[in-house]
Design a protein around this motif. Structure first.
Motif, PDB file in Angstrom:
ATOM      1  N   MET A   1       0.853  -1.188   0.000  1.00 11.34           N
ATOM      2  CA  MET A   1       0.000   0.000   0.000  1.00 11.34           C
ATOM      3  C   MET A   1       0.892   1.241   0.000  1.00 11.34           C
ATOM      4  O   MET A   1       1.779   1.395   0.826  1.00 11.34           O
ATOM      5  N   SER A   2       0.670   2.124  -0.979  1.00 11.70           N
ATOM      6  CA  SER A   2       1.449   3.355  -1.049  1.00 11.70           C
ATOM      7  C   SER A   2       0.859   4.394  -0.108  1.00 11.70           C
ATOM      8  O   SER A   2      -0.225   4.219   0.448  1.00 11.70           O
ATOM      9  N   ARG A 368      -8.004  -7.904   4.516  1.00 12.00           N
ATOM     10  CA  ARG A 368      -6.757  -7.731   3.759  1.00 12.00           C
ATOM     11  C   ARG A 368      -6.320  -6.270   3.759  1.00 12.00           C
ATOM     12  O   ARG A 368      -5.126  -5.965   3.895  1.00 12.00           O
ATOM     13  N   ALA A 369      -7.279  -5.356   3.619  1.00 13.72           N
ATOM     14  CA  ALA A 369      -6.937  -3.935   3.659  1.00 13.72           C
ATOM     15  C   ALA A 369      -6.397  -3.547   5.024  1.00 13.72           C
ATOM     16  O   ALA A 369      -5.437  -2.775   5.140  1.00 13.72           O
ATOM     17  N   ARG A 371      -4.853  -5.559   7.198  1.00 12.87           N
ATOM     18  CA  ARG A 371      -3.517  -6.131   7.392  1.00 12.87           C
ATOM     19  C   ARG A 371      -2.454  -5.238   6.732  1.00 12.87           C
ATOM     20  O   ARG A 371      -1.395  -4.971   7.321  1.00 12.87           O
ATOM     21  N   ALA A 372      -2.737  -4.801   5.508  1.00 12.91           N
ATOM     22  CA  ALA A 372      -1.765  -3.958   4.802  1.00 12.91           C
ATOM     23  C   ALA A 372      -1.576  -2.619   5.508  1.00 12.91           C
ATOM     24  O   ALA A 372      -0.448  -2.127   5.638  1.00 12.91           O
ATOM     25  N   ALA A 373      -2.673  -2.033   5.998  1.00 16.79           N
ATOM     26  CA  ALA A 373      -2.584  -0.753   6.686  1.00 16.79           C
ATOM     27  C   ALA A 373      -1.787  -0.872   7.976  1.00 16.79           C
ATOM     28  O   ALA A 373      -0.933  -0.029   8.290  1.00 16.79           O
ATOM     29  N   GLU A 375       0.466  -3.180   8.737  1.00 20.57           N
ATOM     30  CA  GLU A 375       1.874  -3.461   8.466  1.00 20.57           C
ATOM     31  C   GLU A 375       2.614  -2.188   8.066  1.00 20.57           C
ATOM     32  O   GLU A 375       3.766  -1.969   8.477  1.00 20.57           O
ATOM     33  N   GLN A 376       1.966  -1.327   7.283  1.00 19.36           N
ATOM     34  CA  GLN A 376       2.623  -0.089   6.892  1.00 19.36           C
ATOM     35  C   GLN A 376       2.796   0.843   8.091  1.00 19.36           C
ATOM     36  O   GLN A 376       3.830   1.494   8.237  1.00 19.36           O
ATOM     37  N   PRO A 381       4.103  -7.077  10.203  1.00 21.32           N
ATOM     38  CA  PRO A 381       2.741  -7.579   9.966  1.00 21.32           C
ATOM     39  C   PRO A 381       1.969  -7.731  11.272  1.00 21.32           C
ATOM     40  O   PRO A 381       2.547  -8.040  12.319  1.00 21.32           O
ATOM     41  N   ALA A 443      -7.429   2.903   1.937  1.00 27.40           N
ATOM     42  CA  ALA A 443      -7.468   1.633   1.201  1.00 27.40           C
ATOM     43  C   ALA A 443      -8.886   1.205   0.885  1.00 27.40           C
ATOM     44  O   ALA A 443      -9.170   0.697  -0.214  1.00 27.40           O
ATOM     45  N   GLN A 447     -10.676   0.281  -2.686  1.00 27.76           N
ATOM     46  CA  GLN A 447     -11.421  -0.943  -2.960  1.00 27.76           C
ATOM     47  C   GLN A 447     -12.792  -0.643  -3.545  1.00 27.76           C
ATOM     48  O   GLN A 447     -13.283  -1.363  -4.410  1.00 27.76           O
TER      49      GLN A 447
END
Length: 448
Positions: A1-2, A368-369, A371-373, A375-376, A381, A443, A447
């Motif tokens: 995710m940028s 999933r969104a 998890r990515a948020a 982790e960033q 994670p 995110a 989506q």
């Protein structure tokens, strides 16, 4: 995710003001328990509403349903074709308990070693700040519809929750629901709560005689009610400390475990005390039943006399594994208590609260969104965790809004001591929570 919006820098710039807002909320003793002054709960709702108005939400209301405490609903409509996200927190708090157990006044926020101490600093006024901070961070770049729902009676079991949801369903309906009232794995490692135990409680009253009798004249053939109730309570666990009530379910063991040294440090249990139960500590905490005596009515030491006590009452709190029906669990507990009455004592069980458990899908689009948020935001994670505590209203949310995806996130860590003396929030972790939620909202907008 940028991160095209440079959200991390925005959060860092905004965080000092967010901390001031958290401190202002902690100063309001918004204890929802009926023995406390409810004007403070009303004042807390007003303060939350004012903060949300300042965050750019244009439809802010303080609402009730039935006999509920005041809740705040604040909204901003979704752009054309965009999803709506409901952000939940609660502004009521637990009673402070014994003030002498606190190192500083529970309603005067105090920083020590990077943690902010005060009742509600973690549970759950920090959850309000997480939502507020994400909204301020995104500002006009917010590309989803948002409804912020800040409840006022979570700490007394949300007795009017379903009635409130039903009365205000049109305002609260959403595609994704983010509940900021859980915990992270540890400082520096985020967590996503995928399971919650349910809750059953009851009172068990044991009677041995129609009235108190002289302990010298009648002691020997007659045992007092406190002794017999203690013997009854002792049957609830086996010799290893596992719950010994037939008919209670276990869920599968978690994929992660809780290091015993970390658990002892986080819980404050004495070095000499052997941990109860068998199997992984994480399973004992999250996916297996746990039973505690949380209250006991009998004469105090100060008021004691040389009499054989004829009656005593205990309040039991039973946490049940995800998937078990609370009514069935209560029936099993009642059957155990009634069948194990010692020495023929009269045992009466009075039903209490029933709270359903929760099991989240672990690979939904919303998960999933998240998890990515996470982790960033943290640089590592998130861990899928369970929660030994219960949040029964989550099952109520799913019942009223069955198509919504629910994400249970947290602002606490193992040393937050929610509900206890010296409750606190780690300020560095709270800043990461704000960033993670802003990234998550961005995110979810992508989506669609």
């Amino acid at each position: 995710m940028s991160d095209p919006l440079n959200l991390r820098a925005r959060v860092s710039q905004l965080f000092p003001a967010l901390r001031e807002d958290l401190e202002a909320l902690v100063r309001i003793p918004s204890v929802s328990a009926p023995a406390f002054d409810q004007s403070h709960v009303a004042a807390s709702a007003e303060a939350v509403a004012e903060l949300l108005r300042g965050a750019g939400l244009d439809d802010v209301q303080i609402l009730t349903a039935g006999g509920s405490r005041p809740a705040v609903i604040a909204r901003r409509a979704a752009p054309e074709g965009g999803p709506t996200v409901l952000l939940y927190a609660h502004h009521d708090v637990q009673p402070p308990g014994n003030r002498t157990d606190w190192e500083s006044d529970p309603f005067i926020p105090t920083e020590r070693e990077g943690r902010l101490y005060g009742r509600g600093a973690a549970d759950d006024k920090a959850g309000i700040i997480a939502h507020l901070g994400a909204l301020r961070t995104l500002g006009e770049d917010l590309a989803v519809g948002v409804t912020v729902f800040v409840e006022g009676e979570e700490e007394i079991g949300s007795p009017f929750f379903v009635e409130f949801l039903t009365a205000h369903a049109a305002l609260l309906r959403a595609d994704v629901i983010v509940v900021a009232d859980s915990a992270n794995w540890k400082v520096g490692v985020p967590g996503l709560t995928t399971s919650l135990r349910g809750l059953v409680d009851c009172e068990v009253e044991l009677t041995t005689a129609s009235h108190a009798i002289h302990s010298g004249m009648f002691g020997g053939p007659v045992l007092d009610a406190i002794t017999l109730l203690s013997r009854l309570v002792a049957t609830l666990h086996d010799d290893a400390g596992n719950v010994a009530v037939a008919g209670l379910a276990h869920a599968p063991d978690p994929t992660v475990d809780y290091d015993e040294a970390d658990f002892r440090a986080d819980s404050g249990v004495l070095d000499s005390v052997t941990l109860a139960g068998t199997g992984p500590i994480s399973a004992r905490l999250w996916t297996r039943p746990a039973l505690s005596v949380i209250g006991f009515d009998a004469p105090s030491v100060a008021l004691s006399s040389n009499t054989i006590i004829p009656k005593a009452t205990a309040k039991l709190s039973l946490r049940i594994a995800a998937g078990q029906d609370p009514a069935a669990a209560l029936a099993a507990l009642r059957a155990h208590l009634e069948s194990h009455a010692p020495f023929g004592a009269q045992v009466v069980v009075r039903d209490g609260e029933l709270g359903r458990s929760f099991q989240a899908p672990v690979d939904s689009a919303a998960m999933r969104a998240a998890r990515a948020a996470f982790e960033q935001a943290w640089g590592t994670p998130p861990v899928d965790i369970g929660l030994g505590g219960s949040i029964p209203f989550i099952a109520d949310l799913l019942e009223v809004f069955p198509d919504a995806a629910i994400l249970v996130t947290g602002v606490e860590d193992p040393d937050s001591r929610a509900h206890g003396a010296n409750e606190s929030v780690h300020l560095g972790e709270l800043e990461k929570v704000v960033l993670a939620e802003a990234l998550l909202l961005a995110a979810l907008a992508e989506q669609g």
